[in-house]
Scaffold this motif. Sequence first.
Motif, short mmCIF file in Angstrom:
data_model
loop_
_atom_site.label_atom_id
_atom_site.label_comp_id
_atom_site.label_asym_id
_atom_site.label_seq_id
_atom_site.Cartn_x
_atom_site.Cartn_y
_atom_site.Cartn_z
N ARG A 56 0.83 -1.21 0.00
CA ARG A 56 0.00 0.00 0.00
C ARG A 56 0.87 1.26 0.00
O ARG A 56 0.55 2.24 -0.68
N ARG A 60 0.91 4.08 -2.93
CA ARG A 60 0.61 5.48 -2.60
C ARG A 60 1.75 6.38 -3.07
O ARG A 60 1.52 7.46 -3.60
N PHE A 87 -2.32 6.63 5.22
CA PHE A 87 -1.61 6.50 3.94
C PHE A 87 -2.01 7.59 2.96
O PHE A 87 -1.43 7.68 1.87
N ASP A 88 -2.98 8.44 3.31
CA ASP A 88 -3.30 9.58 2.46
C ASP A 88 -2.14 10.56 2.41
O ASP A 88 -2.01 11.33 1.47
N VAL A 90 1.62 11.03 1.84
CA VAL A 90 2.71 10.29 1.19
C VAL A 90 3.93 10.22 2.10
O VAL A 90 4.71 9.27 2.03
N ALA A 93 3.58 7.19 4.13
CA ALA A 93 3.90 6.01 3.32
C ALA A 93 5.41 5.81 3.26
O ALA A 93 5.90 4.68 3.38
#
Length: 150
Positions: A56, A60, A87-88, A90, A93
């Motif tokens: 994920r 992303r 995870f919205d 970056v 992420a």
Amino acid sequence: MPRKRPGALRAEQSLRAVRGLPPERIHGLSARTSVVIDRVETFSGDYYVHPGATDRALRRYRAFLRPPGRRPLYPQDAECSCRGCSFDDVRHARDVLEKVLRQLPPRPRAQLGRHVRALDAGYVGRTLPDPFAADRQWRPDLWWRRRLAG
């Protein structure tokens, strides 16, 4: 001595481990590396590193860099800090990818590291440095957090 109920034991394990299925293969990585990453994610004690988190995070990161053109991109803060919504952002992420990279053995680390370095180069090229990151960011020691955000 009290013991856990069978349902509670099964709930702790990932569904793939219970069914005996191999882990999902991460796009661009070998099957062996994907298995090792799945093992690291399964046994990690970190809240944000869970089975499927690396895939994920890579998706992303790629999606953030996907828009064509030369205009600068600005990372956005996540609306909430749960496993899914975080995870919205970056930058989160990239944090997860760094945590996984530190836990991997040398060969899988090298293979995942090559993909992450290529994405990092795009990130540096498409974002702008933040001169006041030391005052604004809670982790200014991480280079990807020292970029201007929206």
